[in-house]
Design a protein around this motif. Structure first.
Motif, PDB file in Angstrom:
ATOM      1  N   LYS A  13     -19.266  -5.534   1.309  1.00  0.00           N
ATOM      2  CA  LYS A  13     -17.972  -6.372   2.043  1.00  0.00           C
ATOM      3  C   LYS A  13     -18.610  -6.865   3.431  1.00  0.00           C
ATOM      4  O   LYS A  13     -18.270  -7.971   3.775  1.00  0.00           O
ATOM      5  N   ILE A  43      -8.853   4.720  -3.117  1.00  0.00           N
ATOM      6  CA  ILE A  43      -8.999   4.040  -1.868  1.00  0.00           C
ATOM      7  C   ILE A  43      -7.662   2.824  -2.006  1.00  0.00           C
ATOM      8  O   ILE A  43      -6.857   3.121  -1.091  1.00  0.00           O
ATOM      9  N   GLU A  44      -7.775   2.285  -3.043  1.00  0.00           N
ATOM     10  CA  GLU A  44      -6.692   1.117  -3.345  1.00  0.00           C
ATOM     11  C   GLU A  44      -6.633   0.862  -4.612  1.00  0.00           C
ATOM     12  O   GLU A  44      -7.545   0.968  -5.403  1.00  0.00           O
ATOM     13  N   VAL A  91      -7.130  -3.288   7.406  1.00  0.00           N
ATOM     14  CA  VAL A  91      -7.807  -1.919   7.420  1.00  0.00           C
ATOM     15  C   VAL A  91      -8.366  -1.317   8.652  1.00  0.00           C
ATOM     16  O   VAL A  91      -9.338  -2.187   9.015  1.00  0.00           O
ATOM     17  N   GLU A 146     -18.682   4.189  -2.658  1.00  0.00           N
ATOM     18  CA  GLU A 146     -17.519   3.235  -3.118  1.00  0.00           C
ATOM     19  C   GLU A 146     -18.109   2.953  -4.507  1.00  0.00           C
ATOM     20  O   GLU A 146     -19.101   2.525  -4.447  1.00  0.00           O
ATOM     21  N   VAL A 191      -7.447   6.536   9.178  1.00  0.00           N
ATOM     22  CA  VAL A 191      -7.412   5.219   8.739  1.00  0.00           C
ATOM     23  C   VAL A 191      -6.334   4.782   8.976  1.00  0.00           C
ATOM     24  O   VAL A 191      -5.101   5.277   8.712  1.00  0.00           O
ATOM     25  N   ALA A 208      -6.348   9.637  -0.845  1.00  0.00           N
ATOM     26  CA  ALA A 208      -6.367  10.352   0.689  1.00  0.00           C
ATOM     27  C   ALA A 208      -4.902  10.911   0.960  1.00  0.00           C
ATOM     28  O   ALA A 208      -4.003  10.042   0.674  1.00  0.00           O
ATOM     29  N   ILE A 264     -10.547   1.718  10.493  1.00  0.00           N
ATOM     30  CA  ILE A 264     -11.311   2.826  10.487  1.00  0.00           C
ATOM     31  C   ILE A 264     -11.374   3.415  11.947  1.00  0.00           C
ATOM     32  O   ILE A 264     -12.041   2.985  12.556  1.00  0.00           O
ATOM     33  N   LYS A 311      -3.501   1.294   8.174  1.00  0.00           N
ATOM     34  CA  LYS A 311      -3.669   0.108   6.995  1.00  0.00           C
ATOM     35  C   LYS A 311      -2.342  -0.543   7.352  1.00  0.00           C
ATOM     36  O   LYS A 311      -1.368   0.186   7.433  1.00  0.00           O
ATOM     37  N   MET A 339     -13.448   6.201  -4.094  1.00  0.00           N
ATOM     38  CA  MET A 339     -14.632   6.889  -3.301  1.00  0.00           C
ATOM     39  C   MET A 339     -14.880   8.095  -4.020  1.00  0.00           C
ATOM     40  O   MET A 339     -13.943   8.726  -4.366  1.00  0.00           O
ATOM     41  N   LYS A 387       0.742  -1.327   0.106  1.00  0.00           N
ATOM     42  CA  LYS A 387       0.003  -0.031   0.036  1.00  0.00           C
ATOM     43  C   LYS A 387       0.764   1.198  -0.112  1.00  0.00           C
ATOM     44  O   LYS A 387       0.154   2.318  -0.568  1.00  0.00           O
ATOM     45  N   GLU A 429      -3.710   7.270   7.037  1.00  0.00           N
ATOM     46  CA  GLU A 429      -4.449   8.085   5.862  1.00  0.00           C
ATOM     47  C   GLU A 429      -5.741   8.798   6.502  1.00  0.00           C
ATOM     48  O   GLU A 429      -6.225   8.436   7.352  1.00  0.00           O
ATOM     49  N   GLU A 430      -5.934   9.878   5.708  1.00  0.00           N
ATOM     50  CA  GLU A 430      -6.993  10.590   5.865  1.00  0.00           C
ATOM     51  C   GLU A 430      -8.093   9.882   5.797  1.00  0.00           C
ATOM     52  O   GLU A 430      -8.194   8.990   4.896  1.00  0.00           O
ATOM     53  N   CYS A 431      -9.256  10.113   6.614  1.00  0.00           N
ATOM     54  CA  CYS A 431     -10.422   9.305   6.154  1.00  0.00           C
ATOM     55  C   CYS A 431     -11.402  10.183   5.141  1.00  0.00           C
ATOM     56  O   CYS A 431     -11.728  11.172   5.148  1.00  0.00           O
ATOM     57  N   MET A 432     -11.829   9.315   4.130  1.00  0.00           N
ATOM     58  CA  MET A 432     -12.707   9.924   3.171  1.00  0.00           C
ATOM     59  C   MET A 432     -14.029   9.642   3.354  1.00  0.00           C
ATOM     60  O   MET A 432     -14.296   8.562   3.794  1.00  0.00           O
TER      61      MET A 432
HETATM   62  P1  AMP Z   1      -8.845  -1.443   1.440  1.00  0.00           P
HETATM   63  O1  AMP Z   1      -8.642  -2.937   1.958  1.00  0.00           O
HETATM   64  O2  AMP Z   1      -7.878  -0.443   1.348  1.00  0.00           O
HETATM   65  O3  AMP Z   1      -9.889  -1.629   0.377  1.00  0.00           O
HETATM   66  O4  AMP Z   1      -9.983  -0.945   2.349  1.00  0.00           O
HETATM   67  C1  AMP Z   1     -11.245  -1.589   3.103  1.00  0.00           C
HETATM   68  C2  AMP Z   1     -12.254  -0.468   3.441  1.00  0.00           C
HETATM   69  O5  AMP Z   1     -11.988   0.417   4.345  1.00  0.00           O
HETATM   70  C3  AMP Z   1     -12.661   0.335   1.881  1.00  0.00           C
HETATM   71  O6  AMP Z   1     -13.604  -0.423   1.119  1.00  0.00           O
HETATM   72  C4  AMP Z   1     -13.291   1.497   2.350  1.00  0.00           C
HETATM   73  O7  AMP Z   1     -14.614   1.289   3.059  1.00  0.00           O
HETATM   74  C5  AMP Z   1     -12.631   1.656   3.688  1.00  0.00           C
HETATM   75  N1  AMP Z   1     -11.382   2.370   3.524  1.00  0.00           N
HETATM   76  C6  AMP Z   1     -10.041   2.446   3.124  1.00  0.00           C
HETATM   77  N2  AMP Z   1      -9.277   3.510   3.159  1.00  0.00           N
HETATM   78  C7  AMP Z   1     -10.024   4.397   3.635  1.00  0.00           C
HETATM   79  C8  AMP Z   1     -10.159   6.033   3.518  1.00  0.00           C
HETATM   80  N3  AMP Z   1      -8.704   6.606   3.321  1.00  0.00           N
HETATM   81  N4  AMP Z   1     -11.045   6.769   4.051  1.00  0.00           N
HETATM   82  C9  AMP Z   1     -12.285   6.000   4.187  1.00  0.00           C
HETATM   83  N5  AMP Z   1     -12.589   4.752   4.191  1.00  0.00           N
HETATM   84  C10 AMP Z   1     -11.470   3.956   3.901  1.00  0.00           C
END
Ligand code: AMP
Ligand code: GLY
Length: 436
Positions: free
Chosen positions: A225, A293-294, A164, A203, A152, A128, A166, A154, A284, A113, A196-199
């Protein structure tokens, strides 16, 4: 399975994987006139109907390469991320075998990441704000300097979608860091943390075939999910999906291409980590526009099951062209139909669950419905039995989401296995119901 020798190009293809995504990919590949023989390693009871399952595990990279060499395959298509992160594409290249899937270096877009975030920063791709740390002290002093609020945390490496957290407060964020770095909650994957900053916003998962700087027409889907209705319960590998999203517009698609897909593909070429395969952008849609996000280096599961239902172009033609650096020559076309996937899981998933449970109702499925196997196997007497957490993916097509959704749930009701669990609210928000 087509008779050997009837295909136009007589290709022998090895598909790596064993989930519903791979059953859907096998289904699309088996319709190709270019196909002679399909091998699936290791596959499941569903893929066994479409080709030859070979018992080589997904994690056995030398075994996959040896199988491809021994059976003289013309193309290897890799479903899941783990063998890509472990360099299966590099080893296949060294053996002179074309492969649809990125090298280890390009797979870092998913497997690290931190690397992915730095790549986005270098190429001004909206995402983010973030920082990465290897020690608790550095993480804590960074978190404590942030304004109070959500953040967030990770794990840097692959953590099967679970890495991850939150955090609603600085205190929770600090606790998350202690668990990841201090207690090694995700093992080595969490020895570096990304903060990370929370967005906020809806999605969406966006997919495009990529070969170097060439990015095919994109397609989008939404997945679910959480285990239970109303987005409650623990995170899972995915309990359902639908396409197209109700908010999807040509303008949004154009923005995502221009600001995200094309720059990331070009950026990877510029850095000598050319991407080959299917690129998955998890986005997002924030008030300031779409942000990443990823990225993942493979199809989503269960998103693949719904988007492949809309693919008009031959998947094998696309995969071969991508592997050979000729994607530019193929016009990838997704139709305007809708598709909905409802995942049927073993009781207790994603916690502990029973396997070996007989499944009934699989023999007759209505037109426009595919039942893909995710975690199944065949008992000695030929009965299909459960063999995993996510068991079946019921995928229905329709002129619109409401029709596809109705057909999917009618089919789900006709399939039975003891303890079966599924969400009842997949795609309800796309048909105007006030739910998630
Ligand atoms: P990821 O494994 O990176 O896909 O993250 C899993 C879930 O966490 C995502 O589907 C988002 O719902 C949430 N998420 C990850 N990063 C952020 C972020 N920076 N801000 C808000 N939600 C996030
Ligand atoms: N559906 C989410 C994933 O495949 O990662």
């Amino acid at each position: 399975m087509p008779e050997p020798g009837t295909g136009v190009a007589d290709l022998r293809v090895l598909l790596v994987g064993s989930g519903g995504r791979e059953h859907a990919m096998a289904d699309a590949l088996s319709k190709s006139p270019l196909l002679d023989q399909l091998l699936i390693a290791p596959g499941n009871a569903g893929t066994a109907e479409l080709g030859e399952n070979v018992p080589v595990a997904i994690g056995d990279v030398p075994g996959i390469v040896a199988l491809a060499q021994g059976r003289e395959v013309d193309l290897v298509i890799v479903g899941p991320e783990a063998p890509l992160a472990d360099g299966v594409a590099d080893d296949l290249h060294s053996a002179g075998i074309p492969v649809f899937g990125p090298t280890r270096s390009a797979a870092r877009i998913e497997s690290s990441k931190n690397w992915a975030k730095e790549l986005m920063a270098r190429h001004a791709i909206p995402t983010a704000g973030f920082a990465a740390f290897r020690t608790i002290e550095d993480s804590v002093s960074y978190i404590n300097a942030l304004p109070e609020g959500s953040v967030v945390v990770k794990a840097d490496g692959l953590a099967a979608g679970k890495g991850v957290i939150i955090a609603g407060t600085r205190k929770e964020a600090n606790e998350a860091v202690m668990k990841m770095i201090g207690d090694q909650l995700f093992g080595d994957a969490g020895s570096t943390v990304v903060i990370e900053e929370c967005m906020e916003g809806p999605e969406v998962s966006v997919f495009a075939f990529v070969d170097g700087a060439t990015v095919s027409n994109e397609v989008s889907a939404c997945d679910y999910k959480r285990a239970h209705d109303g987005d409650s319960g623990p995170n899972t590998g995915g309990m359902g999906a639908y396409t197209p999203p109700e908010f999807w517009t040509p303008e949004l698609a154009a923005t995502i291409r221009r600001e995200i897909l094309e720059p990331v593909a070009a950026g990877m070429v510029a850095e000598g980590a050319d991407f080959t395969g299917i690129l998955y952008a998890g986005l997002m849609l924030t008030e300031s526009g779409p942000r990443v996000i990823e990225f993942n280096c493979r199809f989503g599961d269960p998103e693949a099951q719904v988007v492949l239902a809309r693919l008009e172009t031959d998947l094998l033609e696309i995969a071969l062209a991508t592997a050979n650096g000729e994607l530019d020559d193929v016009d990838v076309h997704w139709n305007d139909q809708a598709a909905v996937c409802v995942v049927m899981a073993s009781g207790g998933y994603p916690g502990s669950y029973q396997t070996g449970v007989p499944i009934t109702g699989l023999s007759s499925t209505p037109d426009g419905v595919q039942v893909y196997h995710a975690g199944t196997s065949t008992a000695d007497d030929g009965t299909v039995i459960t063999a995993g957490g996510r068991v079946l993916d019921v995928v229905a097509n329709g002129a619109d989401i409401a029709k596809a959704r109705g057909t999917a749930y009618d089919t789900v009701s006709a399939i039975n296995f003891e303890g079966a669990e599924y969400r009842t609210d997949i795609a309800t928000r796309a048909v105007g119901s006030p739910t998630v």
